[in-house]
Design an enzyme around this catalytic site. Structure first.
Site, PDB file in Angstrom:
ATOM      1  N   TYR A 106       0.836  -1.204   0.000  1.00  0.00           N
ATOM      2  CA  TYR A 106       0.000   0.000   0.000  1.00  0.00           C
ATOM      3  C   TYR A 106       0.873   1.257   0.000  1.00  0.00           C
ATOM      4  CZ  TYR A 106      -3.716   3.292   0.929  1.00  0.00           C
ATOM      5  OH  TYR A 106      -4.592   4.331   0.810  1.00  0.00           O
ATOM      6  N   PHE A 139      -7.216  22.484 -23.990  1.00  0.00           N
ATOM      7  CA  PHE A 139      -7.485  21.066 -24.144  1.00  0.00           C
ATOM      8  C   PHE A 139      -8.709  20.749 -23.281  1.00  0.00           C
ATOM      9  CE2 PHE A 139      -7.359  16.563 -23.263  1.00  0.00           C
ATOM     10  CZ  PHE A 139      -7.484  16.119 -24.572  1.00  0.00           C
ATOM     11  N   THR A 140      -9.516  19.807 -23.763  1.00  0.00           N
ATOM     12  CA  THR A 140     -10.838  19.565 -23.152  1.00  0.00           C
ATOM     13  C   THR A 140     -10.782  19.326 -21.639  1.00  0.00           C
ATOM     14  OG1 THR A 140     -10.589  17.267 -23.846  1.00  0.00           O
ATOM     15  CG2 THR A 140     -11.873  18.712 -25.297  1.00  0.00           C
ATOM     16  N   ASP A 149       2.003  21.005 -19.885  1.00  0.00           N
ATOM     17  CA  ASP A 149       1.296  19.748 -20.125  1.00  0.00           C
ATOM     18  C   ASP A 149       2.273  18.890 -20.922  1.00  0.00           C
ATOM     19  OD1 ASP A 149      -0.145  17.605 -21.035  1.00  0.00           O
ATOM     20  OD2 ASP A 149      -1.978  18.732 -21.375  1.00  0.00           O
ATOM     21  N   LYS A 179       0.127   8.422 -23.135  1.00  0.00           N
ATOM     22  CA  LYS A 179       0.545   8.786 -24.490  1.00  0.00           C
ATOM     23  C   LYS A 179       2.049   8.504 -24.640  1.00  0.00           C
ATOM     24  CE  LYS A 179      -3.436  11.223 -23.960  1.00  0.00           C
ATOM     25  NZ  LYS A 179      -4.246  11.185 -22.747  1.00  0.00           N
ATOM     26  N   ARG A 202     -12.967  16.672 -33.383  1.00  0.00           N
ATOM     27  CA  ARG A 202     -12.265  17.719 -32.635  1.00  0.00           C
ATOM     28  C   ARG A 202     -12.691  19.058 -33.231  1.00  0.00           C
ATOM     29  NH1 ARG A 202      -9.879  15.782 -27.905  1.00  0.00           N
ATOM     30  NH2 ARG A 202     -12.121  15.827 -27.799  1.00  0.00           N
ATOM     31  N   PHE A 249     -18.520  15.723 -25.712  1.00  0.00           N
ATOM     32  CA  PHE A 249     -18.140  14.889 -26.859  1.00  0.00           C
ATOM     33  C   PHE A 249     -18.058  13.404 -26.503  1.00  0.00           C
ATOM     34  CE2 PHE A 249     -13.767  14.158 -25.528  1.00  0.00           C
ATOM     35  CZ  PHE A 249     -13.542  15.232 -24.673  1.00  0.00           C
TER      36      PHE A 249
HETATM   37  N1  PM9 Z   1      -6.045  13.146 -24.266  1.00  0.00           N
HETATM   38  C1  PM9 Z   1      -6.815  12.213 -26.296  1.00  0.00           C
HETATM   39  O1  PM9 Z   1      -7.452  11.323 -26.888  1.00  0.00           O
HETATM   40  C2  PM9 Z   1      -7.705  11.275 -24.141  1.00  0.00           C
HETATM   41  C3  PM9 Z   1      -8.957  11.839 -23.601  1.00  0.00           C
HETATM   42  S1  PM9 Z   1      -9.700  13.239 -24.310  1.00  0.00           S
HETATM   43  C4  PM9 Z   1     -10.400  12.668 -25.708  1.00  0.00           C
HETATM   44  O2  PM9 Z   1      -6.153  13.072 -26.899  1.00  0.00           O
HETATM   45  C5  PM9 Z   1      -3.596  16.353 -23.125  1.00  0.00           C
HETATM   46  C6  PM9 Z   1      -2.819  17.186 -24.089  1.00  0.00           C
HETATM   47  C7  PM9 Z   1      -4.287  15.252 -23.543  1.00  0.00           C
HETATM   48  C8  PM9 Z   1      -5.040  14.476 -22.601  1.00  0.00           C
HETATM   49  C9  PM9 Z   1      -5.826  13.398 -23.006  1.00  0.00           C
HETATM   50  C10 PM9 Z   1      -5.004  14.878 -21.246  1.00  0.00           C
HETATM   51  C11 PM9 Z   1      -5.747  14.122 -20.212  1.00  0.00           C
HETATM   52  C12 PM9 Z   1      -4.289  15.986 -20.888  1.00  0.00           C
HETATM   53  N2  PM9 Z   1      -3.602  16.700 -21.822  1.00  0.00           N
HETATM   54  O3  PM9 Z   1      -6.768  11.187 -20.669  1.00  0.00           O
HETATM   55  O4  PM9 Z   1      -6.738  11.984 -18.344  1.00  0.00           O
HETATM   56  O5  PM9 Z   1      -4.256  14.914 -24.838  1.00  0.00           O
HETATM   57  O6  PM9 Z   1      -4.854  10.632 -19.162  1.00  0.00           O
HETATM   58  O7  PM9 Z   1      -5.125  12.912 -19.971  1.00  0.00           O
HETATM   59  C13 PM9 Z   1      -6.832  12.243 -24.868  1.00  0.00           C
HETATM   60  P1  PM9 Z   1      -5.927  11.599 -19.500  1.00  0.00           P
END
Ligand code: PM9
Length: 476
Positions: free
Chosen positions: A73, A125-126, A216, A259, A383, A450
């Site tokens: 843990y 970013f979303t 980011d 990523k 997008r 979306f």
């Molecule tokens: N990005 C992408 O497909 C996955 C979810 S949104 C459709 O591009 C940036 C630049 C991203 C991102 C996620 C996140 C969030 C932060 N910054 O999905 O929570 O492209 O791991 O990261 C997506 P998490």
């Protein structure tokens, strides 16, 4: 020979069969999914270009690392491996694991943003903007104008326009700006990089005014490749050196390891300031888990530590971006309108240019994702208008200049032949583009619509055509 091949520095040891479907089956599937590719079952998808997030193939070393998971843990040895990998390659002394990128965005936003704050950034970013807004902040775009023009071939469309930033600082006052939110690469602009010169200029500007910079770092390794290849003076530097130099311009970073870091789950928050990090460690316990696991299993942290090491290898990144550019160049050769220059993680179709007969209310990018799926079982992501959502203050739809469909390439997953199939499929849709109908909302969730909104086809080709027909009918 002018160019050497970008061929992959790996071979395939295990395969995952894909299901081929008929058009009739895909028609049933997309209708059941409310014309939203996020609501499709992945079993109905042939080539999945929805996202590069968590969809990478892990290496044999990473899978072996999974067996070394220390599932204690507290104080798991895998946490210390992850911490050391982030410190070595990203340079942040404090590393707080989170279950994925938005977990880090949540903690950071709660920590730094208060009601009335303004957060400038190089395009929204979303999930990042959603957390900034939930914490009481308002996002303001300070990316250079070229980023909003899909035809501009500016090599660093992710650059911050320092004049735009300065205007905001003068307008609201530095004390109302908790940080500048800077992404590398910029996802919504088409995976476009920021230059190191611009990052350093931003650093100098913000330091002189006491404003933090938060990076980011989700696709910062891919950004480093563009700096190495395009920015004068960096050709002989390694990807690892450039990545470190980029992070050196920031006070902290949020990271989705799903990523660049080649894992299926995981993220982290990196900070330099001791007291801020102490508060972050305390908050993470509330929302993610203890600060030495942050919602991850020990094995996940081990896989991410190994993925970080693999991601900065020169041969890997050359092949990674090489494959994206292979697809992009094939589409350019076929005369398909895409965002230029080709980005790091995806090729973005310019849906506004692809379907000029559809007005924005007819959601051309969303409609195009559906047509591509119907044509060949390829899943892409909207997008554009749908992703941009509504302004929380006015409740009105935001209207982004870019109306795009993202063909996102998972890392180490698909072959060159798959990319050829994608090109052929987009070409097939291009042939009958004039007959493609728009969509309208049937239901719309409050946050990040979306992901879960449902749609239906418009009865006629587009809202504009419907209005014209109505006017013509009235005139008769
Ligand atoms: N990005 C992408 O497909 C996955 C979810 S949104 C459709 O591009 C940036 C630049 C991203 C991102 C996620 C996140 C969030 C932060 N910054 O999905 O929570 O492209 O791991 O990261 C997506 P998490």
């Amino acid at each position: 020979m002018k160019h050497r091949s970008w061929a992959e520095p790996w071979r395939i040891k295990m395969v995952e069969p894909l299901r081929m479907t008929t058009r009739a089956e895909r028609e049933v599937a997309i209708r059941a999914a409310g014309y939203n590719t996020f609501l499709l079952r992945s079993d109905d998808v042939y080539i999945d270009l929805l996202t590069d997030s968590g969809t990478s193939a892990m290496s044999d070393r990473q899978w072996a690392g999974m067996m070394l998971g220390d599932e204690a843990y507290a104080g798991s040895r895998n946490f210390y491996r992850l911490e050391a990998a982030v410190q070595q390659h990203y340079g942040f002394p404090h590393v707080i694991p989170t279950h994925q990128g938005r977990g880090a965005e949540h903690i950071l936003s709660r920590l730094l943003i208060a009601d009335g704050h303004v957060v400038p950034g190089n395009m929204y970013f979303t999930t990042t903007r959603a957390h900034q807004e939930l914490a009481g902040g308002a996002f303001r775009d300070v990316i250079i104008d070229e980023a909003h023009d899909p035809t501009s071939e500016h090599p660093f469309k992710g650059d911050v326009d320092l004049a735009k930033l300065d205007a905001i600082v003068r307008d609201v006052g530095a004390e109302w700006i908790p940080y500048v939110s800077v992404a590398a690469t910029v996802n919504m602009a088409g995976g476009q990089p920021i230059s190191l010169a611009n990052l350093r200029a931003l650093r100098a500007y913000t330091q002189s005014r006491g404003i933090r910079v938060i990076l980011d770092a989700t696709r910062a390794v891919e950004n480093a490749w563009f700096i190495q290849q395009r920015e004068p003076g960096h050709r002989s530097e390694s990807i690892a050196e450039i990545l470190f130099a980029m992070c050196d311009c920031a006070d902290g970073a949020t990271m989705s390891g799903k990523k660049d870091s080649l894992v299926n789950i995981g993220g982290w928050l990196g900070l330099r300031d001791d007291s801020l990090a102490e508060r972050a460690r305390n908050l993470v316990v509330l929302f993610e888990g203890l600060h030495t696991y942050g919602g991850l299993a020990g094995r996940d942290m081990e896989a991410m530590a190994i993925g970080i090491e693999e991601s900065v290898q020169e041969d890997y990144i050359r092949a990674r971006i090489g494959q994206v550019h292979y697809l992009g160049n094939a589409l350019i050769d076929a005369g398909i309108p895409i965002v230029l220059p080709i980005g790091g993680h995806a090729v973005f179709l310019d849906a506004a240019a692809f379907l000029p007969h559809l007005d924005r209310e007819a959601l051309p990018a969303q409609a195009l994702t559906c047509e591509l799926f119907l044509e060949s079982g390829i899943r892409a992501m909207e997008r554009g208008t749908v992703s941009a959502g509504r302004d929380p203050a006015t409740g009105k739809n935001r209207t982004p200049p870019l109306e795009l469909v993202r063909l996102t390439i998972p890392r180490r997953v698909y072959t060159q032949a798959h990319m050829d199939v994608v090109t052929e499929s987009v070409q097939a849709v291009w042939e009958f583009r004039d007959s493609i109908r728009g969509l309208r909302f049937v239901s719309e969730p409050e946050y990040l619509r979306f992901f879960q909104a449902r749609f239906e086809p418009l009865p006629v080709v587009s809202a504009r055509v419907a209005a014209e027909e109505e006017t013509a009918g009235a005139a008769v």
